[in-house]
Design an enzyme around this catalytic site. Structure first.
Site, PDB file in Angstrom:
ATOM      1  N   GLU A  32      73.510  26.707 -38.451  1.00 37.36           N
ATOM      2  CA  GLU A  32      74.795  26.245 -37.633  1.00 37.36           C
ATOM      3  C   GLU A  32      75.581  27.290 -37.394  1.00 37.36           C
ATOM      4  O   GLU A  32      76.506  27.257 -36.472  1.00 37.36           O
ATOM      5  CB  GLU A  32      75.377  24.953 -38.245  1.00 37.36           C
ATOM      6  CG  GLU A  32      74.258  23.880 -38.284  1.00 37.36           C
ATOM      7  CD  GLU A  32      74.904  22.803 -38.844  1.00 37.36           C
ATOM      8  OE1 GLU A  32      74.914  21.524 -38.598  1.00 37.36           O
ATOM      9  OE2 GLU A  32      75.720  22.929 -40.034  1.00 37.36           O
ATOM     10  N   GLY A  84      73.129  13.330 -35.398  1.00 40.30           N
ATOM     11  CA  GLY A  84      72.224  12.552 -35.022  1.00 40.30           C
ATOM     12  C   GLY A  84      73.095  11.630 -33.690  1.00 40.30           C
ATOM     13  O   GLY A  84      74.206  11.175 -34.121  1.00 40.30           O
ATOM     14  N   MET A 109      77.113  14.470 -41.749  1.00 42.82           N
ATOM     15  CA  MET A 109      77.168  14.508 -43.341  1.00 42.82           C
ATOM     16  C   MET A 109      78.250  15.036 -43.943  1.00 42.82           C
ATOM     17  O   MET A 109      78.649  15.320 -44.874  1.00 42.82           O
ATOM     18  CB  MET A 109      75.958  14.739 -44.077  1.00 42.82           C
ATOM     19  CG  MET A 109      74.815  14.014 -43.862  1.00 42.82           C
ATOM     20  SD  MET A 109      73.276  14.695 -44.373  1.00 42.82           S
ATOM     21  CE  MET A 109      73.658  14.389 -46.285  1.00 42.82           C
ATOM     22  N   GLU A 110      79.662  15.705 -42.830  1.00 43.00           N
ATOM     23  CA  GLU A 110      80.504  16.305 -43.316  1.00 43.00           C
ATOM     24  C   GLU A 110      81.951  16.286 -42.647  1.00 43.00           C
ATOM     25  O   GLU A 110      82.609  16.623 -43.218  1.00 43.00           O
ATOM     26  CB  GLU A 110      80.152  18.008 -43.082  1.00 43.00           C
ATOM     27  CG  GLU A 110      78.957  18.477 -44.221  1.00 43.00           C
ATOM     28  CD  GLU A 110      77.769  18.241 -43.172  1.00 43.00           C
ATOM     29  OE1 GLU A 110      76.640  18.042 -44.000  1.00 43.00           O
ATOM     30  OE2 GLU A 110      77.626  18.030 -42.232  1.00 43.00           O
ATOM     31  N   ASP A 150      69.030  14.939 -32.573  1.00 45.00           N
ATOM     32  CA  ASP A 150      68.091  14.147 -32.739  1.00 45.00           C
ATOM     33  C   ASP A 150      68.877  12.676 -32.498  1.00 45.00           C
ATOM     34  O   ASP A 150      70.020  12.399 -32.370  1.00 45.00           O
ATOM     35  CB  ASP A 150      67.750  13.811 -34.273  1.00 45.00           C
ATOM     36  CG  ASP A 150      68.522  13.693 -35.284  1.00 45.00           C
ATOM     37  OD1 ASP A 150      68.799  12.275 -35.532  1.00 45.00           O
ATOM     38  OD2 ASP A 150      69.110  14.618 -35.761  1.00 45.00           O
TER      39      ASP A 150
END
Length: 231
Positions: free
Chosen positions: A11, A77, A173-174, A197
């Protein structure tokens, strides 16, 4: 100084490649790269995946480099209606969907200490992010709530739950933990995610296929954003 945080090497590698006058420093196992991106002073770091890693990275960055704002970049996502792979989502608020003290009478997602569920991102910064998105060919930008938790969401059932409980348009997740650290330290922040996704039953197949496409769009957006942040 602008702080840039991504969870994974993939990333941030394009961002670091585009930086000039680079110098590195490693603190608590996290490598911070200082330099210029589009002639704007920045510090970039790969935090590692998950809420603890990203919170540790954000707090260290703030204490060591005193950035005037922090941008969490990377992939996510997509959960919202009309959000497609390759689009970008800019968080208006972040929530931590796995924070749950409801057995004590709190609402789901309630964060004690700051006593809120939805942590607000900086609106002025978000406006500049959306303006920068218009300058990147073919990039479609959405705004809404991004939900953070220590799990890769890969089922339609969980996807529907996040939409119903939090109104989330993307999940990752962050961002929520970085947002909490920035909010407590009074540092303006943005969470900007390219969709890799659709966080459903096909996520495990879509994610590796579209990851690199999403990463390139994130890097292009940051480069378009930098001149707006120097104004």
């Amino acid at each position: 100084m602008i702080g840039l945080i991504g969870a994974m090497t993939v990333e941030m590698e394009l961002v670091k490649e585009r930086m000039t006058e680079r110098k590195e420093e490693t603190i608590s196992g996290i490598t911070f790269v200082q330099g210029k991106l589009e002639d704007v002073d920045c510090v970039a770091a790969v935090s590692g995946i998950g809420k603890v890693n990203s919170a540790m990275c954000a707090q260290t960055m703030i204490l060591r480099y005193q950035p005037r704002l922090v941008i969490n970049t990377g992939v996510a996502g997509g959960t919202g209606k009309g959000i497609k792979i390759g689009d970008v989502v800019v968080a208006e608020h972040v929530v931590q969907h796995d924070m749950d003290t409801s057995a004590l009478g709190d609402p789901k997602g309630f964060i004690s200490g700051i006593d809120m569920i939805r942590i607000p991102c900086d609106n002025v910064l978000n406006e500049k992010v959306c303006l920068a998105a218009q300058r990147v060919a073919g990039l479609i930008c959405h705004r809404g709530i991004i939900a953070t938790g220590d799990q890769f969401v890969g089922s339609r059932e969980k996807l529907n739950q996040l939409m119903a409980e939090f109104g989330a348009v993307a999940c990752e997740m962050e961002g929520g933990s970085i947002g909490q650290v920035c909010y407590i330290n009074k540092v303006p922040f943005a969470v900007v995610r390219a969709i890799s996704d659709n966080a459903n039953d096909d996520a495990h197949m879509d994610y590796p296929k579209f990851l690199k496409i999403a990463v390139h769009k994130s890097a292009d957006l940051l480069c378009a954003l930098m001149p707006l942040l120097s104004e």
